[in-house]
Scaffold this motif. Structure first.
Motif, PDB file in Angstrom:
ATOM      1  N   LEU A 186       0.585  -1.334   0.029  1.00 10.05           N
ATOM      2  CA  LEU A 186      -0.150  -0.196   0.308  1.00 10.05           C
ATOM      3  C   LEU A 186       0.965   1.495  -0.071  1.00 10.05           C
ATOM      4  O   LEU A 186       1.516   1.145   0.761  1.00 10.05           O
ATOM      5  N   PRO A 187       0.552   2.218  -0.618  1.00 14.15           N
ATOM      6  CA  PRO A 187       1.060   3.449  -0.515  1.00 14.15           C
ATOM      7  C   PRO A 187       0.648   3.998   0.737  1.00 14.15           C
ATOM      8  O   PRO A 187      -0.098   3.803   1.027  1.00 14.15           O
ATOM      9  N   THR A 188       1.847   5.356   1.123  1.00 16.41           N
ATOM     10  CA  THR A 188       1.458   5.304   2.847  1.00 16.41           C
ATOM     11  C   THR A 188       0.599   6.526   2.524  1.00 16.41           C
ATOM     12  O   THR A 188      -0.341   6.555   4.114  1.00 16.41           O
ATOM     13  N   SER A 189      -0.517   6.614   1.330  1.00 14.91           N
ATOM     14  CA  SER A 189      -0.789   7.681   1.655  1.00 14.91           C
ATOM     15  C   SER A 189      -2.152   6.948   1.555  1.00 14.91           C
ATOM     16  O   SER A 189      -3.193   7.513   2.153  1.00 14.91           O
ATOM     17  N   ARG A 190      -2.534   5.714   1.780  1.00  8.37           N
ATOM     18  CA  ARG A 190      -3.695   3.971   2.216  1.00  8.37           C
ATOM     19  C   ARG A 190      -3.202   4.193   3.433  1.00  8.37           C
ATOM     20  O   ARG A 190      -4.223   3.273   3.608  1.00  8.37           O
ATOM     21  N   PHE A 191      -2.618   4.322   3.811  1.00 10.07           N
ATOM     22  CA  PHE A 191      -2.507   3.515   5.703  1.00 10.07           C
ATOM     23  C   PHE A 191      -2.024   5.418   6.831  1.00 10.07           C
ATOM     24  O   PHE A 191      -2.154   5.287   7.480  1.00 10.07           O
ATOM     25  N   CYS A 192      -1.248   6.165   6.478  1.00  9.41           N
ATOM     26  CA  CYS A 192      -0.687   6.947   7.028  1.00  9.41           C
ATOM     27  C   CYS A 192      -1.372   7.414   8.484  1.00  9.41           C
ATOM     28  O   CYS A 192      -1.349   8.093   9.470  1.00  9.41           O
ATOM     29  N   ALA A 193      -2.487   7.538   7.912  1.00 10.69           N
ATOM     30  CA  ALA A 193      -3.784   8.693   8.695  1.00 10.69           C
ATOM     31  C   ALA A 193      -3.696   8.191   9.706  1.00 10.69           C
ATOM     32  O   ALA A 193      -3.925   8.725  10.495  1.00 10.69           O
ATOM     33  N   GLU A 194      -4.097   7.108   9.701  1.00 11.86           N
ATOM     34  CA  GLU A 194      -4.728   6.043  10.572  1.00 11.86           C
ATOM     35  C   GLU A 194      -3.290   5.648  11.931  1.00 11.86           C
ATOM     36  O   GLU A 194      -4.242   5.233  12.339  1.00 11.86           O
ATOM     37  N   SER A 195      -2.707   5.211  10.529  1.00 11.72           N
ATOM     38  CA  SER A 195      -1.898   4.450  11.631  1.00 11.72           C
ATOM     39  C   SER A 195      -0.980   5.686  12.113  1.00 11.72           C
ATOM     40  O   SER A 195      -0.388   5.215  13.869  1.00 11.72           O
ATOM     41  N   ARG A 196      -1.646   6.965  12.128  1.00 10.08           N
ATOM     42  CA  ARG A 196      -0.745   8.465  13.487  1.00 10.08           C
ATOM     43  C   ARG A 196      -1.986   8.260  14.366  1.00 10.08           C
ATOM     44  O   ARG A 196      -1.633   8.553  15.142  1.00 10.08           O
ATOM     45  N   ARG A 197      -2.950   8.296  13.583  1.00  7.03           N
ATOM     46  CA  ARG A 197      -4.767   7.771  14.658  1.00  7.03           C
ATOM     47  C   ARG A 197      -4.153   6.613  15.920  1.00  7.03           C
ATOM     48  O   ARG A 197      -4.588   6.977  16.894  1.00  7.03           O
ATOM     49  N   LEU A 198      -3.844   6.095  15.376  1.00  9.30           N
ATOM     50  CA  LEU A 198      -4.025   4.672  16.337  1.00  9.30           C
ATOM     51  C   LEU A 198      -1.999   4.203  17.170  1.00  9.30           C
ATOM     52  O   LEU A 198      -1.950   4.430  17.734  1.00  9.30           O
ATOM     53  N   LYS A 199      -1.379   6.025  16.612  1.00  9.12           N
ATOM     54  CA  LYS A 199      -0.250   5.646  17.414  1.00  9.12           C
ATOM     55  C   LYS A 199       0.693   4.651  16.889  1.00  9.12           C
ATOM     56  O   LYS A 199       1.642   4.613  17.774  1.00  9.12           O
ATOM     57  N   LEU A 200       0.672   3.799  15.736  1.00 11.79           N
ATOM     58  CA  LEU A 200       1.874   3.059  15.540  1.00 11.79           C
ATOM     59  C   LEU A 200       2.656   3.683  14.808  1.00 11.79           C
ATOM     60  O   LEU A 200       2.847   4.797  14.284  1.00 11.79           O
ATOM     61  N   SER A 201       4.065   3.338  14.620  1.00 11.29           N
ATOM     62  CA  SER A 201       5.556   3.234  14.011  1.00 11.29           C
ATOM     63  C   SER A 201       5.163   2.684  12.613  1.00 11.29           C
ATOM     64  O   SER A 201       5.690   1.523  12.659  1.00 11.29           O
ATOM     65  N   SER A 202       4.786   3.179  12.100  1.00 11.35           N
ATOM     66  CA  SER A 202       4.287   2.506  10.594  1.00 11.35           C
ATOM     67  C   SER A 202       5.404   3.119   9.047  1.00 11.35           C
ATOM     68  O   SER A 202       5.689   4.512   9.184  1.00 11.35           O
ATOM     69  N   MET A 203       5.274   2.759   8.235  1.00  7.07           N
ATOM     70  CA  MET A 203       6.536   3.295   7.503  1.00  7.07           C
ATOM     71  C   MET A 203       6.319   1.906   6.140  1.00  7.07           C
ATOM     72  O   MET A 203       6.189   0.542   6.597  1.00  7.07           O
ATOM     73  N   LEU A 204       6.712   2.355   5.224  1.00 14.63           N
ATOM     74  CA  LEU A 204       6.695   1.440   4.069  1.00 14.63           C
ATOM     75  C   LEU A 204       8.319   0.706   3.331  1.00 14.63           C
ATOM     76  O   LEU A 204       8.665   1.593   3.534  1.00 14.63           O
ATOM     77  N   LYS A 205       7.970  -0.511   3.268  1.00 18.53           N
ATOM     78  CA  LYS A 205       9.409  -1.242   3.018  1.00 18.53           C
ATOM     79  C   LYS A 205       9.406  -1.598   1.638  1.00 18.53           C
ATOM     80  O   LYS A 205       7.846  -2.221   1.136  1.00 18.53           O
ATOM     81  N   LYS A 206      10.636  -2.297   1.534  1.00 16.95           N
ATOM     82  CA  LYS A 206       9.933  -2.949   0.412  1.00 16.95           C
ATOM     83  C   LYS A 206      10.411  -4.773   0.842  1.00 16.95           C
ATOM     84  O   LYS A 206      11.067  -4.978   2.251  1.00 16.95           O
ATOM     85  N   TYR A 207       9.452  -6.119   0.392  1.00 18.47           N
ATOM     86  CA  TYR A 207       9.416  -7.105   0.623  1.00 18.47           C
ATOM     87  C   TYR A 207      11.093  -7.972   1.758  1.00 18.47           C
ATOM     88  O   TYR A 207      10.912  -8.113   2.137  1.00 18.47           O
ATOM     89  N   GLU A 208      12.381  -7.291   0.753  1.00 15.41           N
ATOM     90  CA  GLU A 208      13.733  -7.607   1.194  1.00 15.41           C
ATOM     91  C   GLU A 208      14.042  -6.878   1.860  1.00 15.41           C
ATOM     92  O   GLU A 208      15.773  -7.528   2.501  1.00 15.41           O
ATOM     93  N   LEU A 209      13.141  -6.079   3.033  1.00 19.54           N
ATOM     94  CA  LEU A 209      14.018  -4.836   3.894  1.00 19.54           C
ATOM     95  C   LEU A 209      14.909  -4.473   4.008  1.00 19.54           C
ATOM     96  O   LEU A 209      15.868  -5.136   4.563  1.00 19.54           O
ATOM     97  N   GLY A 210      15.030  -4.139   2.411  1.00 17.66           N
ATOM     98  CA  GLY A 210      16.657  -3.547   2.644  1.00 17.66           C
ATOM     99  C   GLY A 210      16.335  -2.222   3.582  1.00 17.66           C
ATOM    100  O   GLY A 210      15.943  -2.062   4.281  1.00 17.66           O
TER     101      GLY A 210
END
Length: 269
Positions: A239-263
């Protein structure tokens, strides 16, 4: 670490200790302690970097790094500490990985079906007589390298086709065992995914690590950790950050977008 009975203290000393503990305070966005326990406890909203592949980029300006416990050295952990970072030791505790240096110590009897990742197979977590000393040795490695905490992965085998008839009770028992082993060594420990058992396990773990709760509309399930003042380190991959960051901030999650290889690459909320 062998268990030893608590020391008996004179009553006046106990009273003094209680008085001192009652006056203690916590400072900083990523640390905290309870009376008599200096174990790190990351708070909701703490920013982080999760890098399991490639050369670790120590220049990312976040207070928490989560890196591979086997692949990274004490020198790397010390370098991050010198920058004021806390460092989490990633380990797979619920799955066998055929490339790890201790792979030969796992008997075939505890190795089950593949878990979808090359070289990985689910473990029979019921066999604690076999797995506890192996996991204790891995956690000793994390402690000796100076890690502040542990991220034990593959902690929800009972919800998957493992090749073993695992139950929810088996999972609770095993997850609590891993938490105890980490705490015995003075390290914090995070609950990885295992959403259904959060209400039962939130008291045993110091933070949570979650993948893709936004994609599957599950992020609200993490609120017991937030209500307990414990961080939820969260990533999305699709998901792009525009799809989850607002909700993450509301829930106080420590959120970020990563690629599957976790580089190195990350896009934080």
């Amino acid at each position: 670490m062998p268990w030893s009975p608590p020391l008996k203290r004179p009553l006046h000393l106990v009273a003094l200790l209680l008085l001192t503990a009652g006056c203690s305070t916590t400072t900083g966005s990523t640390s905290g302690s309870e009376a008599g326990d200096a174990r790190w406890r990351p708070r909701p909203g703490t920013a982080w970097q999760w890098q399991l592949t490639g050369r670790i980029d120590t220049s990312v300006d976040v207070p928490v790094y989560d890196v591979d416990g086997f692949d990274q050295s004490r020198t790397l952990v010390s370098a991050l500490h010198d920058k004021g970072r806390k460092v989490i030791c990633y380990l797979s505790t619920g799955a066998f990985e055929d490339w790890r240096p201790d792979a030969g110590k796992f008997p075939r009897s505890v190795i089950g079906r593949g878990n979808g990742w090359e070289g990985e197979r689910w473990l029979d977590i019921r066999a604690t007589d076999v797995l506890e000393p192996l996991m204790a040795h891995r956690l000793d490695m994390c402690r000796e390298k100076g890690f502040d905490a542990v991220e034990p992965d593959n902690m929800d085998g009972y919800r998957n086709r493992t090749g073993f008839p695992l139950t929810a009770a088996d999972q609770l028992r095993y997850n609590r065992l891993i938490a105890r082993l980490a705490h015995d060594r003075g390290m914090a420990v995070g609950l990885k995914n295992d959403l259904d058992q959060i209400p039962a396990l939130v008291g045993d773990f110091d933070f949570a690590v979650n993948e893709q709760c936004a994609q599957y509309d599950e992020c609200a399930d993490m609120t017991p950790f937030i209500k307990a003042g414990k961080a939820v380190f969260h990533v999305e991959y699709e998901l792009p950050t525009s799809r989850f960051c607002a909700e993450s901030r509301r829930l106080k999650l420590s959120s970020m977008l990563k690629k599957y290889e976790l580089g190195v690459w990350r896009e934080a909320c």
